[in-house]
Design a protein around this motif. Structure first.
Motif, mmCIF file in Angstrom:
data_model
loop_
_atom_site.group_PDB
_atom_site.id
_atom_site.type_symbol
_atom_site.label_atom_id
_atom_site.label_comp_id
_atom_site.label_asym_id
_atom_site.label_seq_id
_atom_site.Cartn_x
_atom_site.Cartn_y
_atom_site.Cartn_z
ATOM 1 N N SER A 96 0.831 -1.208 0.000
ATOM 2 C CA SER A 96 0.000 0.000 0.000
ATOM 3 C C SER A 96 0.866 1.259 0.000
ATOM 4 O O SER A 96 0.502 2.261 -0.618
ATOM 5 C CB SER A 96 -0.973 -0.001 1.172
ATOM 6 N N VAL A 97 2.020 1.208 0.658
ATOM 7 C CA VAL A 97 2.945 2.344 0.642
ATOM 8 C C VAL A 97 3.463 2.547 -0.778
ATOM 9 O O VAL A 97 3.480 3.666 -1.297
ATOM 10 C CB VAL A 97 4.118 2.131 1.624
ATOM 11 N N GLU A 98 3.859 1.468 -1.434
ATOM 12 C CA GLU A 98 4.358 1.557 -2.802
ATOM 13 C C GLU A 98 3.285 2.091 -3.742
ATOM 14 O O GLU A 98 3.573 2.909 -4.623
ATOM 15 C CB GLU A 98 4.853 0.191 -3.276
ATOM 16 N N SER A 99 2.048 1.669 -3.560
ATOM 17 C CA SER A 99 0.952 2.142 -4.410
ATOM 18 C C SER A 99 0.720 3.637 -4.227
ATOM 19 O O SER A 99 0.530 4.371 -5.203
ATOM 20 C CB SER A 99 -0.337 1.379 -4.098
ATOM 21 N N LYS A 100 0.739 4.095 -2.989
ATOM 22 C CA LYS A 100 0.550 5.526 -2.726
ATOM 23 C C LYS A 100 1.700 6.347 -3.299
ATOM 24 O O LYS A 100 1.486 7.440 -3.826
ATOM 25 C CB LYS A 100 0.399 5.767 -1.232
ATOM 26 N N CYS A 160 3.215 9.731 -10.178
ATOM 27 C CA CYS A 160 2.523 9.883 -11.466
ATOM 28 C C CYS A 160 1.669 11.150 -11.528
ATOM 29 O O CYS A 160 1.459 11.697 -12.602
ATOM 30 C CB CYS A 160 1.675 8.657 -11.765
ATOM 31 N N SER A 161 1.196 11.622 -10.388
ATOM 32 C CA SER A 161 0.384 12.840 -10.366
ATOM 33 C C SER A 161 1.236 14.098 -10.208
ATOM 34 O O SER A 161 0.707 15.207 -10.183
ATOM 35 C CB SER A 161 -0.654 12.768 -9.245
ATOM 36 N N GLY A 162 2.545 13.928 -10.084
ATOM 37 C CA GLY A 162 3.453 15.062 -9.983
ATOM 38 C C GLY A 162 3.584 15.653 -8.591
ATOM 39 O O GLY A 162 4.195 16.704 -8.422
#
Length: 58
Positions: free
Chosen positions: A21-25, A31-33
């Motif tokens: 979950s940390v990696e996903s966040k 990706c959102s800058g």
């Protein structure tokens, strides 16, 4: 951001390791800058348990 396989991870089973979950966040933040890739990589390599907090994401 490429992820290292987590012990016991089952493909297509969603996060089944706390680090997932940390990696996903972090992935979303990069990706959102919101965070630079190098900063995310450094934070997770230094201490994945505090990576989000150290980047102001939690």
């Amino acid at each position: 951001m490429a992820r290292a396989p987590s012990p016991g991870h089952k493909a297509a089973a969603g996060p089944n390791n706390l680090k997932d979950s940390v990696e996903s966040k972090l992935h979303i933040a990069v990706c959102s800058g919101k965070v630079q890739l190098a900063a995310a990589q450094n934070a997770i390599a230094t201490d994945w348990m505090t990576a989000l907090t150290s980047l102001g994401l939690q």
